[in-house]
Design a protein around this motif. Structure first.
Motif, PDB file in Angstrom:
ATOM      1  N   ILE A  45       0.814  -1.220   0.000  1.00  0.00           N
ATOM      2  CA  ILE A  45       0.000   0.000   0.000  1.00  0.00           C
ATOM      3  C   ILE A  45       0.847   1.268   0.000  1.00  0.00           C
ATOM      4  O   ILE A  45       0.632   2.176  -0.816  1.00  0.00           O
ATOM      5  CB  ILE A  45      -0.957  -0.003   1.213  1.00  0.00           C
ATOM      6  CG1 ILE A  45      -1.973  -1.141   1.070  1.00  0.00           C
ATOM      7  CG2 ILE A  45      -1.669   1.335   1.324  1.00  0.00           C
ATOM      8  CD1 ILE A  45      -2.885  -1.300   2.263  1.00  0.00           C
ATOM      9  N   VAL A  46       1.815   1.352   0.906  1.00  0.00           N
ATOM     10  CA  VAL A  46       2.616   2.577   1.016  1.00  0.00           C
ATOM     11  C   VAL A  46       3.422   2.856  -0.258  1.00  0.00           C
ATOM     12  O   VAL A  46       3.381   3.979  -0.780  1.00  0.00           O
ATOM     13  CB  VAL A  46       3.544   2.522   2.249  1.00  0.00           C
ATOM     14  CG1 VAL A  46       4.474   3.735   2.275  1.00  0.00           C
ATOM     15  CG2 VAL A  46       2.720   2.478   3.523  1.00  0.00           C
ATOM     16  N   PRO A  47       4.162   1.871  -0.808  1.00  0.00           N
ATOM     17  CA  PRO A  47       4.873   2.148  -2.066  1.00  0.00           C
ATOM     18  C   PRO A  47       3.939   2.554  -3.199  1.00  0.00           C
ATOM     19  O   PRO A  47       4.289   3.416  -4.014  1.00  0.00           O
ATOM     20  CB  PRO A  47       5.567   0.812  -2.377  1.00  0.00           C
ATOM     21  CG  PRO A  47       5.701   0.137  -1.073  1.00  0.00           C
ATOM     22  CD  PRO A  47       4.483   0.529  -0.293  1.00  0.00           C
ATOM     23  N   ALA A  48       2.753   1.943  -3.252  1.00  0.00           N
ATOM     24  CA  ALA A  48       1.797   2.295  -4.305  1.00  0.00           C
ATOM     25  C   ALA A  48       1.350   3.750  -4.170  1.00  0.00           C
ATOM     26  O   ALA A  48       1.244   4.477  -5.167  1.00  0.00           O
ATOM     27  CB  ALA A  48       0.588   1.364  -4.248  1.00  0.00           C
ATOM     28  N   LEU A  49       1.103   4.187  -2.947  1.00  0.00           N
ATOM     29  CA  LEU A  49       0.712   5.582  -2.716  1.00  0.00           C
ATOM     30  C   LEU A  49       1.852   6.539  -3.066  1.00  0.00           C
ATOM     31  O   LEU A  49       1.626   7.607  -3.649  1.00  0.00           O
ATOM     32  CB  LEU A  49       0.294   5.770  -1.255  1.00  0.00           C
ATOM     33  CG  LEU A  49      -1.017   5.091  -0.837  1.00  0.00           C
ATOM     34  CD1 LEU A  49      -1.252   5.264   0.660  1.00  0.00           C
ATOM     35  CD2 LEU A  49      -2.188   5.662  -1.628  1.00  0.00           C
ATOM     36  N   ILE A  50       3.063   6.159  -2.717  1.00  0.00           N
ATOM     37  CA  ILE A  50       4.228   6.987  -3.047  1.00  0.00           C
ATOM     38  C   ILE A  50       4.353   7.149  -4.558  1.00  0.00           C
ATOM     39  O   ILE A  50       4.566   8.255  -5.072  1.00  0.00           O
ATOM     40  CB  ILE A  50       5.518   6.363  -2.464  1.00  0.00           C
ATOM     41  CG1 ILE A  50       5.510   6.468  -0.936  1.00  0.00           C
ATOM     42  CG2 ILE A  50       6.760   7.049  -3.036  1.00  0.00           C
ATOM     43  CD1 ILE A  50       6.672   5.765  -0.266  1.00  0.00           C
ATOM     44  N   ASN A  51       4.197   6.050  -5.283  1.00  0.00           N
ATOM     45  CA  ASN A  51       4.296   6.098  -6.744  1.00  0.00           C
ATOM     46  C   ASN A  51       3.210   6.985  -7.345  1.00  0.00           C
ATOM     47  O   ASN A  51       3.464   7.758  -8.278  1.00  0.00           O
ATOM     48  CB  ASN A  51       4.181   4.685  -7.323  1.00  0.00           C
ATOM     49  CG  ASN A  51       5.301   3.780  -6.862  1.00  0.00           C
ATOM     50  OD1 ASN A  51       6.377   4.247  -6.509  1.00  0.00           O
ATOM     51  ND2 ASN A  51       5.045   2.481  -6.838  1.00  0.00           N
ATOM     52  N   PHE A 245       0.483   2.290 -10.592  1.00  0.00           N
ATOM     53  CA  PHE A 245       0.691   2.655  -9.195  1.00  0.00           C
ATOM     54  C   PHE A 245       1.040   1.444  -8.327  1.00  0.00           C
ATOM     55  O   PHE A 245       1.735   1.570  -7.322  1.00  0.00           O
ATOM     56  CB  PHE A 245      -0.553   3.348  -8.633  1.00  0.00           C
ATOM     57  CG  PHE A 245      -0.876   4.642  -9.330  1.00  0.00           C
ATOM     58  CD1 PHE A 245       0.140   5.456  -9.808  1.00  0.00           C
ATOM     59  CD2 PHE A 245      -2.184   5.046  -9.524  1.00  0.00           C
ATOM     60  CE1 PHE A 245      -0.142   6.653 -10.456  1.00  0.00           C
ATOM     61  CE2 PHE A 245      -2.479   6.242 -10.169  1.00  0.00           C
ATOM     62  CZ  PHE A 245      -1.451   7.041 -10.641  1.00  0.00           C
ATOM     63  N   ILE A 246       0.522   0.284  -8.689  1.00  0.00           N
ATOM     64  CA  ILE A 246       0.833  -0.917  -7.912  1.00  0.00           C
ATOM     65  C   ILE A 246       1.846  -1.801  -8.635  1.00  0.00           C
ATOM     66  O   ILE A 246       2.215  -2.856  -8.126  1.00  0.00           O
ATOM     67  CB  ILE A 246      -0.438  -1.739  -7.615  1.00  0.00           C
ATOM     68  CG1 ILE A 246      -1.081  -2.239  -8.908  1.00  0.00           C
ATOM     69  CG2 ILE A 246      -1.428  -0.928  -6.805  1.00  0.00           C
ATOM     70  CD1 ILE A 246      -2.200  -3.230  -8.666  1.00  0.00           C
ATOM     71  N   CYS A 247       2.290  -1.342  -9.803  1.00  0.00           N
ATOM     72  CA  CYS A 247       3.221  -2.150 -10.585  1.00  0.00           C
ATOM     73  C   CYS A 247       4.562  -2.312  -9.878  1.00  0.00           C
ATOM     74  O   CYS A 247       5.168  -3.382  -9.912  1.00  0.00           O
ATOM     75  CB  CYS A 247       3.430  -1.527 -11.964  1.00  0.00           C
ATOM     76  SG  CYS A 247       4.533  -2.469 -13.034  1.00  0.00           S
ATOM     77  N   MET A 248       5.033  -1.244  -9.238  1.00  0.00           N
ATOM     78  CA  MET A 248       6.343  -1.317  -8.591  1.00  0.00           C
ATOM     79  C   MET A 248       6.385  -2.357  -7.471  1.00  0.00           C
ATOM     80  O   MET A 248       7.308  -3.177  -7.428  1.00  0.00           O
ATOM     81  CB  MET A 248       6.753   0.060  -8.073  1.00  0.00           C
ATOM     82  CG  MET A 248       7.223   0.999  -9.162  1.00  0.00           C
ATOM     83  SD  MET A 248       7.901   2.521  -8.481  1.00  0.00           S
ATOM     84  CE  MET A 248       8.404   3.346  -9.992  1.00  0.00           C
ATOM     85  N   PRO A 249       5.415  -2.359  -6.546  1.00  0.00           N
ATOM     86  CA  PRO A 249       5.438  -3.415  -5.522  1.00  0.00           C
ATOM     87  C   PRO A 249       5.343  -4.820  -6.122  1.00  0.00           C
ATOM     88  O   PRO A 249       5.998  -5.750  -5.640  1.00  0.00           O
ATOM     89  CB  PRO A 249       4.209  -3.094  -4.660  1.00  0.00           C
ATOM     90  CG  PRO A 249       4.001  -1.630  -4.837  1.00  0.00           C
ATOM     91  CD  PRO A 249       4.372  -1.360  -6.265  1.00  0.00           C
ATOM     92  N   ILE A 250       4.537  -4.968  -7.173  1.00  0.00           N
ATOM     93  CA  ILE A 250       4.447  -6.266  -7.844  1.00  0.00           C
ATOM     94  C   ILE A 250       5.790  -6.618  -8.475  1.00  0.00           C
ATOM     95  O   ILE A 250       6.232  -7.770  -8.450  1.00  0.00           O
ATOM     96  CB  ILE A 250       3.327  -6.242  -8.905  1.00  0.00           C
ATOM     97  CG1 ILE A 250       1.960  -6.206  -8.216  1.00  0.00           C
ATOM     98  CG2 ILE A 250       3.421  -7.456  -9.827  1.00  0.00           C
ATOM     99  CD1 ILE A 250       0.797  -6.060  -9.168  1.00  0.00           C
ATOM    100  N   ALA A 251       6.455  -5.596  -9.030  1.00  0.00           N
ATOM    101  CA  ALA A 251       7.775  -5.819  -9.622  1.00  0.00           C
ATOM    102  C   ALA A 251       8.786  -6.231  -8.557  1.00  0.00           C
ATOM    103  O   ALA A 251       9.699  -7.018  -8.837  1.00  0.00           O
ATOM    104  CB  ALA A 251       8.246  -4.555 -10.334  1.00  0.00           C
ATOM    105  N   VAL A 252       8.640  -5.703  -7.350  1.00  0.00           N
ATOM    106  CA  VAL A 252       9.536  -6.100  -6.257  1.00  0.00           C
ATOM    107  C   VAL A 252       9.358  -7.587  -5.947  1.00  0.00           C
ATOM    108  O   VAL A 252      10.335  -8.316  -5.729  1.00  0.00           O
ATOM    109  CB  VAL A 252       9.266  -5.256  -4.991  1.00  0.00           C
ATOM    110  CG1 VAL A 252      10.037  -5.815  -3.796  1.00  0.00           C
ATOM    111  CG2 VAL A 252       9.659  -3.813  -5.233  1.00  0.00           C
ATOM    112  N   ILE A 253       8.113  -8.047  -5.948  1.00  0.00           N
ATOM    113  CA  ILE A 253       7.842  -9.462  -5.694  1.00  0.00           C
ATOM    114  C   ILE A 253       8.461 -10.323  -6.794  1.00  0.00           C
ATOM    115  O   ILE A 253       9.157 -11.308  -6.520  1.00  0.00           O
ATOM    116  CB  ILE A 253       6.322  -9.713  -5.605  1.00  0.00           C
ATOM    117  CG1 ILE A 253       5.745  -9.004  -4.379  1.00  0.00           C
ATOM    118  CG2 ILE A 253       6.021 -11.210  -5.547  1.00  0.00           C
ATOM    119  CD1 ILE A 253       4.233  -9.064  -4.281  1.00  0.00           C
ATOM    120  N   GLY A 254       8.212  -9.927  -8.057  1.00  0.00           N
ATOM    121  CA  GLY A 254       8.805 -10.668  -9.162  1.00  0.00           C
ATOM    122  C   GLY A 254      10.317 -10.579  -9.155  1.00  0.00           C
ATOM    123  O   GLY A 254      11.017 -11.572  -9.408  1.00  0.00           O
ATOM    124  N   GLY A 255      10.842  -9.390  -8.857  1.00  0.00           N
ATOM    125  CA  GLY A 255      12.284  -9.205  -8.814  1.00  0.00           C
ATOM    126  C   GLY A 255      12.939  -9.989  -7.696  1.00  0.00           C
ATOM    127  O   GLY A 255      14.083 -10.439  -7.824  1.00  0.00           O
TER     128      GLY A 255
END
Length: 265
Positions: A45-51, A245-255
């Motif tokens: 949630i927090v990273p998505a809001l930041i993005n 907006f939620i792509c980055m956290p999802i990318a962290v999981i994949g990464g």
């Protein structure tokens, strides 16, 4: 060991086609992984809001000032004949290019600034993701203070982000070259983005495992069909409204899954 991690390890040893396929679909499988492990949602949630905030601010500032930038580069021609009409058409063409460049630059700003600002939250998400993937309770890296680990993580993200931005800015300027400039800029920006996006989102895991920066670059480059396709797929998702907006956290999981697969032989 989670099936996602096992599949990536097998893909790394597989054919180029299999690596590309697994890399391109990794963001979607990471999203499914998040859906199956809802306890990770608070870390998203927090990273998505930041993005979202960073993209809104950067896009607003760049788009609202695009006209002033064009006027600074080339004052709008005054209508006083046929030639002036042609110049005005060309001026508006340059203006549209500036708007497009502003959108692309907003994307770059989110990748760079978002990666730095949200770095601590990405680390938490990556660590908890790795625990689930490995089926263990502790995945801590080398002993280090929390502050030291945080500063090292932010520093690594900042270095990667600044290097990415330094390469992207001259590439964006190619758009001002009619014809071939647009095509060249598109191809180069896609390639550079794919590489650095893969590096950025495997970085929390590789950093936690004590991998040096030079070796991180080597791992991404040596496994380019897998890492580059993951970076390309993630980059494309960043252009999807709301999804970005939620792509980055999802990318962290994949990464995280990809980073483990790369780091382990």
């Amino acid at each position: 060991m989670h099936e996602l991690l096992e599949d990536l390890k097998q893909a790394r040893r597989g054919s180029t086609i299999r690596q590309v396929t697994r890399g391109l679909t990794l963001p979607f499988r990471a999203a499914r992984f998040l859906k199956e492990n809802k306890k990770l949602v608070p870390f998203v949630i927090v990273p998505a809001l930041i993005n979202a905030v960073l993209f809104a601010i950067s896009a607003y500032l760049l788009l609202t000032n695009a006209g002033d930038i064009v006027d600074w580069l080339w004052e709008k021609p005054v209508v006083d004949g046929l030639l002036s009409y042609l110049l005005i058409v060309l001026w508006y063409f340059v203006y549209v290019l500036c708007l497009l460049a502003a959108v692309v630059l907003s994307y770059v700003v989110v990748l760079v600034a978002g990666g730095i600002v949200a770095s601590p939250f990405h680390d938490f998400l990556s660590e908890h993701t790795e625990r689930i993937l490995r089926g263990v309770d502790d995945v801590s890296g080398p002993d280090e203070s929390i502050v030291g680990d945080l500063l090292r993580s932010i520093g690594s993200s900042a270095f990667i982000g600044l290097m990415y931005a330094s390469l992207m800015l001259p590439i964006l300027l190619l758009n001002f070259i009619p014809g071939i400039g647009n095509v060249t800029s598109t191809v180069l920006s896609a390639c550079v983005s794919a590489f650095f996006v893969a590096l950025e989102y495997t970085d929390p895991t590789l950093q936690r495992h004590g991998v040096k920066l030079r070796d991180k670059f080597g791992l991404i480059w040596d496994n380019l069909p897998l890492t580059g396709s993951f970076g390309l797929g993630t980059s494309l998702l960043l252009w999807v409204p709301l999804m970005n907006f939620i792509c980055m956290p999802i990318a962290v999981i994949g990464g995280t899954a990809l980073g483990i697969a790369l780091e382990e032989d």
